[in-house]
Design a protein around this motif. Structure first.
Motif, PDB file in Angstrom:
ATOM      1  N   VAL A  24      23.721  -2.203   5.711  1.00 44.38           N
ATOM      2  CA  VAL A  24      23.831  -3.163   4.613  1.00 44.38           C
ATOM      3  C   VAL A  24      22.475  -3.590   4.057  1.00 44.38           C
ATOM      4  CG1 VAL A  24      26.072  -4.017   5.359  1.00 44.38           C
ATOM      5  CG2 VAL A  24      23.989  -5.130   6.195  1.00 44.38           C
ATOM      6  N   GLY A  25      21.390  -3.173   4.708  1.00 44.34           N
ATOM      7  CA  GLY A  25      20.081  -3.532   4.189  1.00 44.34           C
ATOM      8  C   GLY A  25      18.949  -3.047   5.065  1.00 44.34           C
ATOM      9  N   ARG A  26      17.763  -3.207   4.498  1.00 45.37           N
ATOM     10  CA  ARG A  26      16.529  -2.938   5.239  1.00 45.37           C
ATOM     11  C   ARG A  26      15.845  -4.276   5.440  1.00 45.37           C
ATOM     12  NH1 ARG A  26      13.518   2.093   2.471  1.00 45.37           N
ATOM     13  NH2 ARG A  26      12.986   2.683   4.589  1.00 45.37           N
ATOM     14  N   THR A  27      15.352  -4.497   6.652  1.00 43.67           N
ATOM     15  CA  THR A  27      14.703  -5.771   6.934  1.00 43.67           C
ATOM     16  C   THR A  27      13.202  -5.665   6.710  1.00 43.67           C
ATOM     17  OG1 THR A  27      14.529  -5.239   9.284  1.00 43.67           O
ATOM     18  CG2 THR A  27      16.470  -6.486   8.583  1.00 43.67           C
ATOM     19  N   LYS A  28      12.608  -6.787   6.404  1.00 45.00           N
ATOM     20  CA  LYS A  28      11.178  -6.840   6.116  1.00 45.00           C
ATOM     21  C   LYS A  28      10.371  -6.671   7.390  1.00 45.00           C
ATOM     22  CE  LYS A  28      12.035 -10.065   2.398  1.00 45.00           C
ATOM     23  NZ  LYS A  28      11.877 -11.433   1.926  1.00 45.00           N
ATOM     24  N   MET A  29       9.200  -6.089   7.239  1.00 47.08           N
ATOM     25  CA  MET A  29       8.281  -5.920   8.365  1.00 47.08           C
ATOM     26  C   MET A  29       6.906  -6.364   7.899  1.00 47.08           C
ATOM     27  SD  MET A  29       7.558  -2.500  10.533  1.00 47.08           S
ATOM     28  CE  MET A  29       6.654  -2.583  12.050  1.00 47.08           C
ATOM     29  N   HIS A  30       6.316  -7.288   8.591  1.00 46.08           N
ATOM     30  CA  HIS A  30       5.023  -7.830   8.202  1.00 46.08           C
ATOM     31  C   HIS A  30       3.900  -6.842   8.509  1.00 46.08           C
ATOM     32  CE1 HIS A  30       1.603 -10.549   7.975  1.00 46.08           C
ATOM     33  NE2 HIS A  30       2.378 -11.344   7.300  1.00 46.08           N
ATOM     34  N   ASP A  31       2.885  -6.780   7.628  1.00 47.54           N
ATOM     35  CA  ASP A  31       1.743  -5.872   7.808  1.00 47.54           C
ATOM     36  C   ASP A  31       1.066  -6.031   9.165  1.00 47.54           C
ATOM     37  OD1 ASP A  31       2.104  -4.795   5.319  1.00 47.54           O
ATOM     38  OD2 ASP A  31       0.531  -5.959   4.362  1.00 47.54           O
ATOM     39  N   LYS A  32       0.933  -7.276   9.656  1.00 49.68           N
ATOM     40  CA  LYS A  32       0.264  -7.495  10.936  1.00 49.68           C
ATOM     41  C   LYS A  32       1.025  -6.841  12.077  1.00 49.68           C
ATOM     42  CE  LYS A  32      -2.022 -11.677   9.536  1.00 49.68           C
ATOM     43  NZ  LYS A  32      -2.080 -13.126   9.634  1.00 49.68           N
ATOM     44  N   ARG A  33       2.332  -6.787  11.973  1.00 50.45           N
ATOM     45  CA  ARG A  33       3.144  -6.133  13.003  1.00 50.45           C
ATOM     46  C   ARG A  33       2.858  -4.626  13.010  1.00 50.45           C
ATOM     47  NH1 ARG A  33       4.662  -5.027  17.580  1.00 50.45           N
ATOM     48  NH2 ARG A  33       6.688  -4.097  17.811  1.00 50.45           N
ATOM     49  N   ILE A  34       2.622  -4.058  11.846  1.00 50.65           N
ATOM     50  CA  ILE A  34       2.328  -2.631  11.740  1.00 50.65           C
ATOM     51  C   ILE A  34       1.037  -2.319  12.491  1.00 50.65           C
ATOM     52  CG2 ILE A  34       1.744  -0.745  10.159  1.00 50.65           C
ATOM     53  CD1 ILE A  34       3.393  -2.395   8.051  1.00 50.65           C
ATOM     54  N   ILE A  35       0.019  -3.131  12.274  1.00 48.44           N
ATOM     55  CA  ILE A  35      -1.271  -2.920  12.937  1.00 48.44           C
ATOM     56  C   ILE A  35      -1.091  -3.031  14.452  1.00 48.44           C
ATOM     57  CG2 ILE A  35      -3.586  -3.872  13.269  1.00 48.44           C
ATOM     58  CD1 ILE A  35      -3.400  -4.686  10.242  1.00 48.44           C
ATOM     59  N   ALA A  53       0.825  -1.217   0.000  1.00 48.26           N
ATOM     60  CA  ALA A  53       0.000   0.000   0.000  1.00 48.26           C
ATOM     61  C   ALA A  53       0.855   1.261   0.000  1.00 48.26           C
ATOM     62  CB  ALA A  53      -0.929   0.002   1.213  1.00 48.26           C
ATOM     63  N   PHE A  54       2.077   1.167   0.511  1.00 54.21           N
ATOM     64  CA  PHE A  54       2.969   2.321   0.570  1.00 54.21           C
ATOM     65  C   PHE A  54       4.065   2.281  -0.498  1.00 54.21           C
ATOM     66  CE2 PHE A  54       1.317   1.848   4.892  1.00 54.21           C
ATOM     67  CZ  PHE A  54       0.768   3.106   5.076  1.00 54.21           C
ATOM     68  N   ALA A  55       3.985   1.346  -1.403  1.00 50.71           N
ATOM     69  CA  ALA A  55       5.028   1.170  -2.422  1.00 50.71           C
ATOM     70  C   ALA A  55       5.214   2.414  -3.289  1.00 50.71           C
ATOM     71  CB  ALA A  55       4.719  -0.039  -3.286  1.00 50.71           C
ATOM     72  N   ASP A  56       4.163   3.185  -3.498  1.00 51.93           N
ATOM     73  CA  ASP A  56       4.247   4.378  -4.347  1.00 51.93           C
ATOM     74  C   ASP A  56       4.439   5.668  -3.536  1.00 51.93           C
ATOM     75  OD1 ASP A  56       3.926   2.877  -6.669  1.00 51.93           O
ATOM     76  OD2 ASP A  56       1.740   2.993  -6.557  1.00 51.93           O
ATOM     77  N   ALA A  57       4.736   5.541  -2.262  1.00 52.40           N
ATOM     78  CA  ALA A  57       4.946   6.726  -1.422  1.00 52.40           C
ATOM     79  C   ALA A  57       6.185   7.487  -1.889  1.00 52.40           C
ATOM     80  CB  ALA A  57       5.107   6.308   0.035  1.00 52.40           C
ATOM     81  N   GLN A  58       6.203   8.759  -1.589  1.00 51.03           N
ATOM     82  CA  GLN A  58       7.360   9.585  -1.933  1.00 51.03           C
ATOM     83  C   GLN A  58       8.580   9.128  -1.125  1.00 51.03           C
ATOM     84  OE1 GLN A  58       7.584  12.134  -4.215  1.00 51.03           O
ATOM     85  NE2 GLN A  58       5.558  11.459  -4.846  1.00 51.03           N
ATOM     86  N   PRO A  59       9.767   9.183  -1.716  1.00 56.35           N
ATOM     87  CA  PRO A  59      10.975   8.841  -0.955  1.00 56.35           C
ATOM     88  C   PRO A  59      11.174   9.794   0.224  1.00 56.35           C
ATOM     89  CG  PRO A  59      11.440   8.943  -3.317  1.00 56.35           C
ATOM     90  CD  PRO A  59      10.052   9.483  -3.116  1.00 56.35           C
ATOM     91  N   ALA A  60      11.781   9.292   1.263  1.00 56.72           N
ATOM     92  CA  ALA A  60      12.053  10.103   2.450  1.00 56.72           C
ATOM     93  C   ALA A  60      13.003  11.241   2.100  1.00 56.72           C
ATOM     94  CB  ALA A  60      12.662   9.228   3.542  1.00 56.72           C
TER      95      ALA A  60
END
Length: 87
Positions: A70-81, A45-52
Motif C-alpha cells: 500500500v505504500g513506500r515508507t520514508k527513510m532518512h538520509d542519516k539512516r542510509i549513512i 540525490a537519487f530522485a533522478d535515478a532510473q526506475p528499477a
C-alpha cells in the motif's frame, strides 16, 4: 499500479501504492526496488535515478505471498549513512 502525486509531509509514506491483491496490507521502505519506480532511498540525490527494472527479492516474495503493498515508507538520509557504515 497506482502512486499518489503529492505525498503528505506528515505521512510515514513517501508514496502511496496499490500493488498486488492479497488481504494483508504491507508497506516497504523506500530502499527496496519496486519495478517501474525510482528507488530514492530517502534522498533527493537519487530522485533522478532510473526506475528499477525488477522487484527486489523481498518485494517479489510479498507479492507472491498474496500481500498488497500500500505504500513506500520514508527513510532518512542519516539512516542510509549508518547502514552503509555497518555493511
Amino acid at each position: 499500479m497506482m502512486a499518489s502525486a503529492q505525498p503528505d509531509p506528515h505521512s510515514p509514506f513517501s508514496e502511496r501504492l496499490n500493488l498486488g491483491s492479497g488481504p494483508l496490507k504491507v508497506a516497504v521502505k523506500d530502499n527496496f526496488d519496486i519495478a517501474g519506480l525510482t528507488t530514492a532511498i530517502g534522498s533527493r540525490a537519487f530522485a533522478d535515478a532510473q526506475p528499477a527494472m525488477h522487484n527486489a527479492t523481498s518485494v517479489a516474495r510479498l507479492l507472491d505471498g498474496h500481500c498488497r503493498i500500500v505504500g513506500r515508507t520514508k527513510m532518512h538520509d542519516k539512516r542510509i549513512i549508518h547502514q552503509m557504515l555497518l555493511d
